[in-house]
Design a protein around this motif. Sequence first.
Motif, short mmCIF file in Angstrom:
data_model
loop_
_atom_site.label_atom_id
_atom_site.label_comp_id
_atom_site.label_asym_id
_atom_site.label_seq_id
_atom_site.Cartn_x
_atom_site.Cartn_y
_atom_site.Cartn_z
N LEU A 120 -18.21 4.00 -0.30
CA LEU A 120 -17.57 4.62 0.86
C LEU A 120 -18.55 4.79 2.01
CD1 LEU A 120 -16.90 8.41 0.08
CD2 LEU A 120 -18.58 7.01 -1.06
N THR B 231 4.28 5.41 -3.26
CA THR B 231 4.04 6.76 -2.74
C THR B 231 5.00 7.76 -3.39
OG1 THR B 231 3.28 5.85 -0.65
CG2 THR B 231 3.93 8.17 -0.63
N ARG C 169 -11.58 -0.11 -2.21
CA ARG C 169 -11.05 0.04 -0.86
C ARG C 169 -11.74 -0.88 0.12
NH1 ARG C 169 -9.90 6.31 -0.90
NH2 ARG C 169 -7.92 5.93 -1.93
N PHE D 17 -10.92 -0.72 3.54
CA PHE D 17 -10.56 -0.21 4.86
C PHE D 17 -11.61 -0.61 5.90
CE2 PHE D 17 -8.34 3.78 2.93
CZ PHE D 17 -7.29 2.99 2.50
N ASN D 18 -11.13 -0.68 7.14
CA ASN D 18 -12.01 -0.94 8.27
C ASN D 18 -13.16 0.08 8.28
OD1 ASN D 18 -12.89 -1.74 10.87
ND2 ASN D 18 -11.71 -0.05 11.77
N GLY D 19 -14.38 -0.40 8.23
CA GLY D 19 -15.53 0.51 8.30
C GLY D 19 -15.87 1.22 7.01
N ARG D 20 -15.17 0.90 5.94
CA ARG D 20 -15.34 1.64 4.69
C ARG D 20 -16.79 1.70 4.20
NH1 ARG D 20 -13.08 5.37 1.07
NH2 ARG D 20 -13.76 4.88 -1.01
N ASP E 258 -10.22 6.90 6.30
CA ASP E 258 -11.54 6.48 6.78
C ASP E 258 -11.52 6.29 8.30
OD1 ASP E 258 -11.73 5.75 3.84
OD2 ASP E 258 -13.75 5.26 4.51
N TYR F 96 -7.99 -5.52 5.96
CA TYR F 96 -8.43 -4.13 5.81
C TYR F 96 -7.51 -3.27 4.96
CZ TYR F 96 -11.66 -5.31 9.61
OH TYR F 96 -12.63 -5.89 10.39
N LYS F 97 -6.63 -3.90 4.16
CA LYS F 97 -5.77 -3.11 3.28
C LYS F 97 -5.84 -3.71 1.87
CE LYS F 97 -1.86 -3.55 5.47
NZ LYS F 97 -0.42 -3.35 5.48
N ASN G 110 3.25 5.35 6.47
CA ASN G 110 2.14 5.55 5.52
C ASN G 110 0.91 6.14 6.19
OD1 ASN G 110 1.11 5.36 2.88
ND2 ASN G 110 0.18 3.37 3.28
N LYS H 159 -19.69 1.12 9.48
CA LYS H 159 -18.93 0.82 10.70
C LYS H 159 -19.06 -0.67 11.06
CE LYS H 159 -18.41 2.80 15.33
NZ LYS H 159 -17.37 3.82 15.23
N VAL I 23 0.81 -1.23 0.00
CA VAL I 23 0.00 0.00 0.00
C VAL I 23 0.85 1.28 0.00
CG1 VAL I 23 -2.13 -0.91 1.00
CG2 VAL I 23 -0.28 -0.18 2.52
N ASN I 24 2.12 1.12 0.28
CA ASN I 24 3.01 2.29 0.33
C ASN I 24 4.07 2.21 -0.76
OD1 ASN I 24 3.89 4.65 1.41
ND2 ASN I 24 5.04 3.73 3.11
N ILE J 280 -3.60 4.49 -6.71
CA ILE J 280 -3.57 5.15 -5.41
C ILE J 280 -3.55 4.14 -4.27
CG2 ILE J 280 -6.11 5.39 -5.36
CD1 ILE J 280 -3.72 7.93 -3.77
#
Lengths: 426, 178
Positions: free
Chosen positions: A372, A190, A391, A393-396, B22, A284-285, B69, A399, A186-187, A217
Amino acid sequence: MGKTITEKIFEAHLRDEPFPGTMVLDLDRVLCHEITTPIAIADLAWRGKDRVFDNTKIKAVIDHVTPSKDSKTATQAKMLRDWARRHGIRDFFDVGNNGVCHALFPEKGYIRPGFTVIMGDSHTCTHGAFGAFAAGVGTTDLEVGILKGVCAFRTPKTIRVDLTGRLPEGVYAKDVILHVIGQLGVNGATDRVIEFHGSVVDEFSMEARMTLCNMAIEAGGTCGICMPDVTTVDYLWPFISDEYASREAALDDYRQWCSDEDAVFEKVLHFDVSALEPQVTFGYKPDCVKPVGEMAGTPVDQIYIGTCTNGRIEDLRVAAAILKGKKIADSVRGIVSPATPKIFNDALQEGIIQVFMDAGFCVTNPTCGACLGMSNGVLAEGEVAASTSNRNFNGRMGKGGMVHLMSPATAAATALTGVITDPRQA
Amino acid sequence: MNVKKIFEGPAIFLDRSDINTDEIIPAKYLTEVTKDALRPYMLEDLNLDGFDPRGDKLRNARVVVSRENFGCGSSREHAPWVFEVNGVHTIIAESYARIFRQNMFNGGMLAIELPRADIDRLFALEKKGNVNISVQLDSQTVVATSDGKTETLSFDISPFDKALVKAGGWVEFADARY
């Protein structure tokens, strides 16, 4: 020494280099939506600078929550609508004509090779599919873009990703980009641009290239970018036919934006996709990626097909081919959101909407919706989604919810069984 | 709008990489059209053992220390804003996602990058008790104290980002120059 496409675009748009390593670029497009733009509008008004640098280069859409769901979102929409009217922004898309920004703006022919594009939305990198430098920015960058037509970037570095081999049956652009993100992390990109090359990209449609660039991204990339070629010209031809004598002439012109053979890349990665399997995320990633076989049997509650990643007509066709004549499992609910009115209409004409409805899907208007967790389709605590979005992500999507990212084919196969399913077995 | 930004105060330590936008401010709050309205929701969905988004530790914090990050994900500037309206103008981490980092500097705030060894030293200091951190922009130093022990660390910052902080943000800088 040769140059990358990004270096060429930066050179051609350089307004200022206030400090070494910082390049202020002139912008060809400033794209706006109703979530991140209203605060920019309010701040410009507060500063006594309620102006726009060029109302033909600014395009705006209401897409994240539409039609408005409450007074607050109605206010956001109104602020954008009033501002567009006040400044004569003619390319403004409201209820009835609006769709997901990164599907709608390319479809209108607004993005061209060699362009600089910003938007207050991280998935702006999608537009790199056209050989443009397109970057997501925050509201302050957007505000300066609206007012002055410039944006500052660090001098870019580029990671070149070569995709070769033959994509197996049941494996798509989404699986390719999930795999690449899994490898990069994920990085991993960058402050980098990710350039996509190779026979796989050459054979991809513009829709598939947008899927690829959309998720740059998710590896941290500033932009994902493809070289303009005959596919790009063919897609854009209805919009550029009065600018060029022929498609060949357009192609000749656009070739100036391709990276040189001897361009210098920070890193070159090779992927032979011939043995690639459909990919699914866990955790979550977006770099937590596994072949679908390792996730098979995982129960889900909701299937979501749509978004700026995979809500295009090709995506709906792939899903519909799997769903045709079948019903989704009793244990799941299916939601499909064609990304633009044109895509919706094409799907209607082709009988795809009927296939989705017969299968038991809820068909929504074009919107960012559940992706989202902002409007229709939010998950309850503890619920699991199989989603074609970008995405996890946690809770995306709500919740306490869990999102597994996958291709439209894998999502459709999963809808039929209620558990994550390999689309090659559907 | 031009509040005086103070780059010092009690620090909170978030010992995790890839803390995303988020988690910093969930999308459901992006329906707000003022920064102030975001105040109660800072880090509401942060996935971190033992972290309490309603606790005093976070409420009193003026500096956030984290890992790699930081701020990945969305372009939403609501993420730096929710820190700003809670009086947190300084974040110190090993690395940042590009948009979040630029959003911080564009708002005249600090997203300081320190190498892992230095971040580890700050986390070690936290084991001793409450940590107070002060950032000097001119000398490019971070001074952290806890229980009488002090760590002084130096950091790099791009001249552009430094100029943005001094100008009070990108709008002011761009307005004066373009």
